[in-house]
Each structure stands twice: as structure tokens, then as C-alpha cells.
Design a protein around this motif. Structure first.
Motif, PDB file in Angstrom:
ATOM      1  N   GLN A 186       0.833  -1.200   0.000  1.00 10.27           N
ATOM      2  CA  GLN A 186       0.000   0.000   0.000  1.00 10.27           C
ATOM      3  C   GLN A 186       0.871   1.255   0.000  1.00 10.27           C
ATOM      4  OE1 GLN A 186      -2.469   0.480   3.509  1.00 10.27           O
ATOM      5  NE2 GLN A 186      -4.075   1.456   2.302  1.00 10.27           N
ATOM      6  N   MET A 187       1.926   1.241   0.804  1.00 13.10           N
ATOM      7  CA  MET A 187       2.842   2.377   0.867  1.00 13.10           C
ATOM      8  C   MET A 187       3.547   2.573  -0.477  1.00 13.10           C
ATOM      9  SD  MET A 187       6.258   2.934   3.160  1.00 13.10           S
ATOM     10  CE  MET A 187       7.105   1.743   2.133  1.00 13.10           C
ATOM     11  N   LEU A 188       4.006   1.485  -1.081  1.00 10.89           N
ATOM     12  CA  LEU A 188       4.677   1.576  -2.370  1.00 10.89           C
ATOM     13  C   LEU A 188       3.723   2.055  -3.465  1.00 10.89           C
ATOM     14  CD1 LEU A 188       6.869  -1.648  -2.242  1.00 10.89           C
ATOM     15  CD2 LEU A 188       7.672   0.724  -2.153  1.00 10.89           C
ATOM     16  N   ASN A 189       2.478   1.650  -3.387  1.00 14.61           N
ATOM     17  CA  ASN A 189       1.490   2.097  -4.356  1.00 14.61           C
ATOM     18  C   ASN A 189       1.260   3.606  -4.231  1.00 14.61           C
ATOM     19  OD1 ASN A 189      -0.512   1.741  -6.413  1.00 14.61           O
ATOM     20  ND2 ASN A 189      -2.063   1.939  -4.824  1.00 14.61           N
ATOM     21  N   GLU A 201       3.396   5.785  -3.069  1.00 10.56           N
ATOM     22  CA  GLU A 201       4.610   6.438  -3.558  1.00 10.56           C
ATOM     23  C   GLU A 201       4.630   6.425  -5.092  1.00 10.56           C
ATOM     24  OE1 GLU A 201       9.481   5.983  -3.286  1.00 10.56           O
ATOM     25  OE2 GLU A 201       8.204   4.685  -2.080  1.00 10.56           O
ATOM     26  N   ASN A 202       4.232   5.315  -5.669  1.00  9.70           N
ATOM     27  CA  ASN A 202       4.183   5.198  -7.122  1.00  9.70           C
ATOM     28  C   ASN A 202       3.198   6.199  -7.719  1.00  9.70           C
ATOM     29  OD1 ASN A 202       4.820   4.041  -9.635  1.00  9.70           O
ATOM     30  ND2 ASN A 202       3.050   2.697  -9.519  1.00  9.70           N
ATOM     31  N   GLN A 203       2.039   6.351  -7.106  1.00 10.67           N
ATOM     32  CA  GLN A 203       1.040   7.312  -7.592  1.00 10.67           C
ATOM     33  C   GLN A 203       1.565   8.741  -7.505  1.00 10.67           C
ATOM     34  OE1 GLN A 203      -1.926   6.718  -9.088  1.00 10.67           O
ATOM     35  NE2 GLN A 203      -1.304   4.580  -9.047  1.00 10.67           N
ATOM     36  N   ALA A 204       2.265   9.053  -6.423  1.00  9.87           N
ATOM     37  CA  ALA A 204       2.826  10.400  -6.268  1.00  9.87           C
ATOM     38  C   ALA A 204       3.883  10.668  -7.338  1.00  9.87           C
ATOM     39  CB  ALA A 204       3.429  10.560  -4.876  1.00  9.87           C
ATOM     40  N   LEU A 205       4.737   9.684  -7.602  1.00 12.31           N
ATOM     41  CA  LEU A 205       5.756   9.846  -8.635  1.00 12.31           C
ATOM     42  C   LEU A 205       5.132   9.960 -10.023  1.00 12.31           C
ATOM     43  CD1 LEU A 205       8.415   7.317  -7.316  1.00 12.31           C
ATOM     44  CD2 LEU A 205       8.637   9.809  -7.388  1.00 12.31           C
ATOM     45  N   LEU A 206       4.086   9.203 -10.269  1.00 13.94           N
ATOM     46  CA  LEU A 206       3.396   9.272 -11.550  1.00 13.94           C
ATOM     47  C   LEU A 206       2.773  10.648 -11.756  1.00 13.94           C
ATOM     48  CD1 LEU A 206       2.471   7.800 -14.113  1.00 13.94           C
ATOM     49  CD2 LEU A 206       0.476   7.005 -12.825  1.00 13.94           C
ATOM     50  N   ASN A 207       2.160  11.188 -10.713  1.00  9.33           N
ATOM     51  CA  ASN A 207       1.581  12.541 -10.799  1.00  9.33           C
ATOM     52  C   ASN A 207       2.658  13.589 -11.062  1.00  9.33           C
ATOM     53  OD1 ASN A 207      -1.086  11.790 -10.469  1.00  9.33           O
ATOM     54  ND2 ASN A 207      -1.008  11.955  -8.246  1.00  9.33           N
ATOM     55  N   GLU A 208       3.789  13.453 -10.383  1.00 13.01           N
ATOM     56  CA  GLU A 208       4.893  14.393 -10.591  1.00 13.01           C
ATOM     57  C   GLU A 208       5.393  14.299 -12.036  1.00 13.01           C
ATOM     58  OE1 GLU A 208       9.449  15.196  -9.038  1.00 13.01           O
ATOM     59  OE2 GLU A 208       8.098  14.017  -7.780  1.00 13.01           O
ATOM     60  N   LEU A 209       5.520  13.086 -12.552  1.00 15.56           N
ATOM     61  CA  LEU A 209       5.965  12.900 -13.930  1.00 15.56           C
ATOM     62  C   LEU A 209       4.973  13.518 -14.913  1.00 15.56           C
ATOM     63  CD1 LEU A 209       7.920  11.643 -15.974  1.00 15.56           C
ATOM     64  CD2 LEU A 209       6.588   9.531 -15.810  1.00 15.56           C
ATOM     65  N   LYS A 210       3.692  13.327 -14.671  1.00 19.15           N
ATOM     66  CA  LYS A 210       2.670  13.909 -15.546  1.00 19.15           C
ATOM     67  C   LYS A 210       2.756  15.432 -15.543  1.00 19.15           C
ATOM     68  CE  LYS A 210      -0.766  10.217 -15.343  1.00 19.15           C
ATOM     69  NZ  LYS A 210      -2.102   9.841 -14.858  1.00 19.15           N
ATOM     70  N   HIS A 211       2.955  16.022 -14.363  1.00 24.59           N
ATOM     71  CA  HIS A 211       3.066  17.482 -14.270  1.00 24.59           C
ATOM     72  C   HIS A 211       4.307  17.983 -15.010  1.00 24.59           C
ATOM     73  CE1 HIS A 211      -0.328  18.280 -11.696  1.00 24.59           C
ATOM     74  NE2 HIS A 211       0.067  17.353 -10.848  1.00 24.59           N
TER      75      HIS A 211
END
Length: 67
Positions: free
Chosen positions: A27-30, A32-42
Motif C-alpha cells: 500500500q505504501m509503495l502504491n 509512492e508510485n502514484q505520487a511519482l506518476l503525478n509528478e511525472l505527468k506534471h
């Protein structure tokens, strides 16, 4: 038979604890992955549509053509 049952019970408890630990880590890794994906999209959106500094700072000024 009772000894085997106790052993299996303890093994089952250990497996359930490990499962819970791994579930929390996943759950924690997921997250973190979502946060990194959002940052990449931005970042990708920012590089695809760059806002030039010249347009922001100089567009409202008229050139002085009086000599």
C-alpha cells in the motif's frame, strides 16, 4: 495430533502477520508510485506547454518609438 495442530496454528499466525506486513508495504509503495506518476505527468505537461518568460514580462509594454 495436538502437537501438529499447535504447530500449524503458529505457522498460520506467522503467515497472517507476514501477509499484513506485506500488504501495508504494498500500500505504501502504491502511494509512492502514484505520487511519482503525478509528478511525472506534471513535468511532462510543463515541458509540452512551456510558458515563455518574454511573453509574460514584455507583452504589456509598448515600445518607445519617439526619437
Amino acid at each position: 495430533m495436538e502437537k501438529l495442530n499447535s504447530k500449524l496454528y503458529l505457522e498460520n499466525c506467522y503467515i497472517m502477520q507476514e501477509n499484513e506486513r506485506l500488504r501495508k508495504k504494498a500500500q505504501m509503495l502504491n502511494q509512492e508510485n502514484q505520487a511519482l506518476l503525478n509528478e511525472l505527468k506534471h513535468r511532462l505537461a510543463a515541458t509540452a506547454n512551456p510558458i515563455p518568460d518574454v511573453a509574460l514580462s514584455g507583452s504589456s509594454k509598448k515600445p518607445n518609438n519617439s526619437f
